[in-house]
Design a protein around this motif. Structure first.
Motif, mmCIF file in Angstrom:
data_model
loop_
_atom_site.group_PDB
_atom_site.id
_atom_site.type_symbol
_atom_site.label_atom_id
_atom_site.label_comp_id
_atom_site.label_asym_id
_atom_site.label_seq_id
_atom_site.Cartn_x
_atom_site.Cartn_y
_atom_site.Cartn_z
ATOM 1 N N GLY A 109 0.886 -1.074 0.057
ATOM 2 C CA GLY A 109 -0.122 0.075 -0.266
ATOM 3 C C GLY A 109 0.758 1.336 -0.027
ATOM 4 O O GLY A 109 0.556 2.535 -0.756
ATOM 5 N N TRP A 114 -2.931 2.855 -1.339
ATOM 6 C CA TRP A 114 -3.659 2.064 -0.277
ATOM 7 C C TRP A 114 -4.726 1.318 -1.150
ATOM 8 O O TRP A 114 -5.174 0.232 -0.735
ATOM 9 C CB TRP A 114 -4.186 2.770 0.557
ATOM 10 C CG TRP A 114 -3.206 3.450 1.445
ATOM 11 C CD1 TRP A 114 -3.176 4.801 1.670
ATOM 12 C CD2 TRP A 114 -2.175 2.705 2.322
ATOM 13 N NE1 TRP A 114 -1.849 5.011 2.403
ATOM 14 C CE2 TRP A 114 -1.410 3.771 2.779
ATOM 15 C CE3 TRP A 114 -1.952 1.472 2.385
ATOM 16 C CZ2 TRP A 114 -0.321 3.558 3.757
ATOM 17 C CZ3 TRP A 114 -0.745 1.098 3.305
ATOM 18 C CH2 TRP A 114 0.074 2.230 3.843
ATOM 19 N N SER A 117 -3.328 -2.309 -2.433
ATOM 20 C CA SER A 117 -2.436 -2.996 -1.430
ATOM 21 C C SER A 117 -2.664 -4.582 -1.647
ATOM 22 O O SER A 117 -1.730 -5.150 -0.766
ATOM 23 C CB SER A 117 -2.859 -2.565 -0.025
ATOM 24 O OG SER A 117 -4.311 -2.931 0.153
#
Length: 226
Positions: A109, A114, A117
């Motif tokens: 991430g 993110w 991720s």
């Protein structure tokens, strides 16, 4: 959670590079991956760039969100898995694999965003499944998901990856920029001139460098001796 209750300690036979060509992969590996990625991906936000330079209030909120999502999902799924498998040791081993996946998700991430991720944990699935067994039911030491809870090398590896993941999450762009600026300023600080204006000669010792000039009385006594 229902899936963990249903499968319990079941295993999946998949092709591998082991001697007999097949390996019994614990289903907990495939259960931990989506839950860990789901917990870490909660850090994603359309205002990621703004939040990267956010004040301490938003940083504390992000820390609380990460801790709540990862620990909450991990403990809840571990309890369900241990109950279904009928052994607390199986639940503890699953929780260790879940922590490893969280560390990989945090690393991925930070590197890729993110919302992406999942890429690094998913990329490690194939080598772990295909090369992680010496025989059908004999996992290698780095195959954390298939190792019992008593396996110390697997626990050490999990701890290292989890610490690396947490460190990667903590090094947001704002904090990383501060560290780089201080590192660039360090050589200039070391090259600052002597505030007294004295220059040291390479052949002279530190004591001669710091020697104070003679007082008027000492100068008068030296002239009298001459």
């Amino acid at each position: 959670m229902m899936l963990g209750w249903i499968v319990g300690q079941k295993q999946v036979s998949l092709p591998s590079a082991s001697a007999d060509g097949m390996s019994d992969v614990p289903f907990s590996q495939f259960l931990a991956l989506p839950l860990a990625v789901l917990a870490v991906s909660m850090l994603h936000s359309p205002m990621t760039t703004i939040e990267a330079a956010a004040p301490a209030v938003l940083e504390r909120a992000s820390r609380l969100l990460l801790a709540t999502s990862t620990v909450g999902l991990g403990l809840l799924s571990a309890v369900v898995y241990a109950t279904a498998a009928g052994s607390p040791a199986h639940g503890a081993a699953y929780l260790r694999g879940y922590a490893l996946t969280c560390g990989l998700a945090l690393l991925g991430g930070r590197l890729q965003g993110w919302d992406r991720s999942w890429i690094l944990p998913l990329a490690t699935t194939f080598p772990v499944v295909f090369y992680g067994f010496e025989w059908k039911a004999t996992p290698r030491w780095w195959n954390v998901y298939a190792q019992p809870i008593e396996a110390i090398p697997a626990t050490v590896l999990t701890s290292l990856l989890l610490v690396c993941g947490i460190a990667a999450w903590a090094l947001n762009p704002l904090r990383m920029g501060m560290i780089l600026r201080r590192a660039r300023q360090l050589p200039a600080t070391l090259r600052q001139p002597d505030p007294a204006g004295r220059k040291s000669h390479p052949s002279r010792g530190r004591e001669q460098h710091d020697r104070e000039p003679p007082s008027p009385e000492q100068s008068h006594a030296a002239r009298h001796r001459r």
